[in-house]
Design a protein around this motif. Structure first.
Motif, short mmCIF file in Angstrom:
data_model
loop_
_atom_site.label_atom_id
_atom_site.label_comp_id
_atom_site.label_asym_id
_atom_site.label_seq_id
_atom_site.Cartn_x
_atom_site.Cartn_y
_atom_site.Cartn_z
N LEU A 6 0.82 -1.20 0.00
CA LEU A 6 0.00 0.00 0.00
C LEU A 6 0.86 1.26 0.00
CD1 LEU A 6 -2.70 -1.01 2.62
CD2 LEU A 6 -2.87 -1.10 0.15
N LYS A 7 0.40 2.27 -0.72
CA LYS A 7 1.05 3.57 -0.77
C LYS A 7 0.01 4.58 -0.31
CE LYS A 7 3.07 6.75 -4.11
NZ LYS A 7 3.50 6.89 -5.51
N ARG A 8 0.33 5.36 0.73
CA ARG A 8 -0.65 6.28 1.30
C ARG A 8 -0.77 7.52 0.45
NH1 ARG A 8 -2.13 10.32 4.88
NH2 ARG A 8 -3.49 9.66 6.57
N CYS A 9 -2.00 7.93 0.24
CA CYS A 9 -2.28 9.20 -0.41
C CYS A 9 -3.54 9.77 0.26
CB CYS A 9 -2.46 9.04 -1.91
SG CYS A 9 -3.67 7.84 -2.40
N GLY A 10 -3.93 10.95 -0.10
CA GLY A 10 -5.09 11.57 0.54
C GLY A 10 -4.66 12.66 1.49
N ARG A 11 -5.64 13.32 2.07
CA ARG A 11 -5.36 14.44 2.96
C ARG A 11 -5.15 13.97 4.40
NH1 ARG A 11 -10.22 18.31 2.10
NH2 ARG A 11 -11.28 16.34 2.22
N SER A 14 -7.77 11.93 6.42
CA SER A 14 -8.63 11.35 5.40
C SER A 14 -7.79 10.46 4.49
CB SER A 14 -9.30 12.46 4.60
OG SER A 14 -10.05 11.92 3.56
N PRO A 15 -7.33 9.33 4.99
CA PRO A 15 -6.39 8.52 4.21
C PRO A 15 -7.08 7.74 3.10
CG PRO A 15 -6.93 7.38 6.22
CD PRO A 15 -7.61 8.72 6.29
N SER A 16 -6.33 7.49 2.08
CA SER A 16 -6.69 6.53 1.05
C SER A 16 -5.37 5.91 0.58
CB SER A 16 -7.45 7.17 -0.10
OG SER A 16 -6.67 8.17 -0.69
N PRO A 41 -10.17 3.21 3.24
CA PRO A 41 -10.62 2.60 4.50
C PRO A 41 -11.84 3.28 5.11
CG PRO A 41 -8.63 3.86 4.86
CD PRO A 41 -8.88 3.87 3.38
N LEU A 42 -12.11 4.53 4.75
CA LEU A 42 -13.26 5.23 5.33
C LEU A 42 -14.58 4.70 4.77
CD1 LEU A 42 -11.84 8.85 5.35
CD2 LEU A 42 -11.85 7.19 7.19
#
Length: 79
Positions: A6-11, A14-16, A41-42
């Protein structure tokens, strides 16, 4: 060795995550060789390219623990 992880992106707060293929020694948010999917995940939304994941696994890529659990739930990876 190549890893599917997984590579984290998003604010902030507010992860994605993107499911990516990367060399095993690269950073978490480093440059990816190929993007294979997306996980939010949200909303618990998982979208992935099944053909490319199976192709990369057959080439010898190793999934991380979290990605391996996703693949087991979706039926791609069987014991």
């Amino acid at each position: 060795m190549l890893k599917i992880r997984l590579k984290r992106c998003g604010r902030k707060k507010s992860p994605s995550y993107r499911i990516v293929l990367v060399p095993s020694q690269s950073r978490r948010d480093g440059r990816a060789i190929e993007e294979l999917g997306f996980y939010n995940p949200l909303s618990n939304q998982l979208v992935y390219n099944k053909e490319r994941i199976v192709f990369r696994l057959n080439q010898g890529a190793q999934p991380s623990l979290t990605v391996k659990n996703f693949l087991k739930k979706s039926g791609i990876l069987v014991k």
